[in-house]
Design a protein around this motif. Sequence first.
Motif: not given
Length: 346
Positions: A173, A176-177, A179-181, A183-186, A210
């Motif tokens: 979890e 995943v969080f 990774k999405k952060f 990507e969302r913040e570019r 990462w």
Amino acid sequence: MTLLVLQHPGYNRVFYNAAANLALAELELASRHLSVPCRPPEAVEHAGIRYLKLDLYGEPVAADWQLLGELSFAFAFYMDKGSPEAPCLQPVTVPSPEYLDPKIGSLLKYKGKTNEDFTRMMIRLARWSTRLGEDTPCRLLDPVAGRGTTLFEAGVMGCDAFGVELDSKAVHEGAVFFKKFLERERIRHSAGQRRVAGGSKADAVYIREWEYHPHGKGQGTRSLGMVQGETGQCNAYFKKNFFSVIVGDLPYGIAHTSRKSRQQKSGSRNVRDFVQASLPAWVEVLAPGGVIALSWNTLVTPRKALEAELETAGLVVLREPPYDTLVHRVDQSIVRDVVLARKPGV
């Protein structure tokens, strides 16, 4: 020059009142690293509002303002241009040295999560208590990483952060969080997974890691990694003397208990045995002069018991003020304390 610091109003009211000593302790440790001499900070009230007062005997330089901007509890800064009878507060713009957006600490929510402001404070207490050079890379280990809150807060400060967690679901979890952060913040990043221990596929231990570089920060690439494994084996996952600080919020024995290995089916409320079994590995990966900071529930494990384990492991427990003022009540079943101990050698 008199500086007044307004405490962050985001704390709930109970914790806001209990955290006065924590904020004073953090400010006192920070003030020891300023380039200008100052008096010990104190809490004062103006018009019923509590501030932390710091009298400086000189003008702070840019590095001082940068350091004060790291305070976990600080909401606003003022210079007192008036008198004791009639204070006149002038707002001061203080830089906030954030490598990642600090909202990351509040986005991931789950039962039993530690307040991210408290986590931020623990990291700063540990960093300001080391005896390492100014140019020493900040590398943090959370030996009980959960879903990664401490790692994310360390990332906000620009530290390389690594965690070890036994619960595979929590690691998944958290990964995943993050990774999405990114990507969302570019945020420019690369991700991977590699084996860090185990001679065969059956007993292999992997780290998810990462490397990321936010645009415009100018501080180079940073790393974050999460190992799904046993914290007592972290010396098999990381190099000797690799970390400058180790920061862990130990299970309180309420929502979470401690397990030393996968073979242990049920957890223990008392963290002493867990710490005793894990400390040899933690100490090995901590650099000389580095600091371990642990928080826990004193209603389950007395402070003296934890201090004894740290000293048996060869660490120097920091007991002088303000390290002796960090205990505070969280709720009816949790009275939390923080103990800091330094590894000799510097």
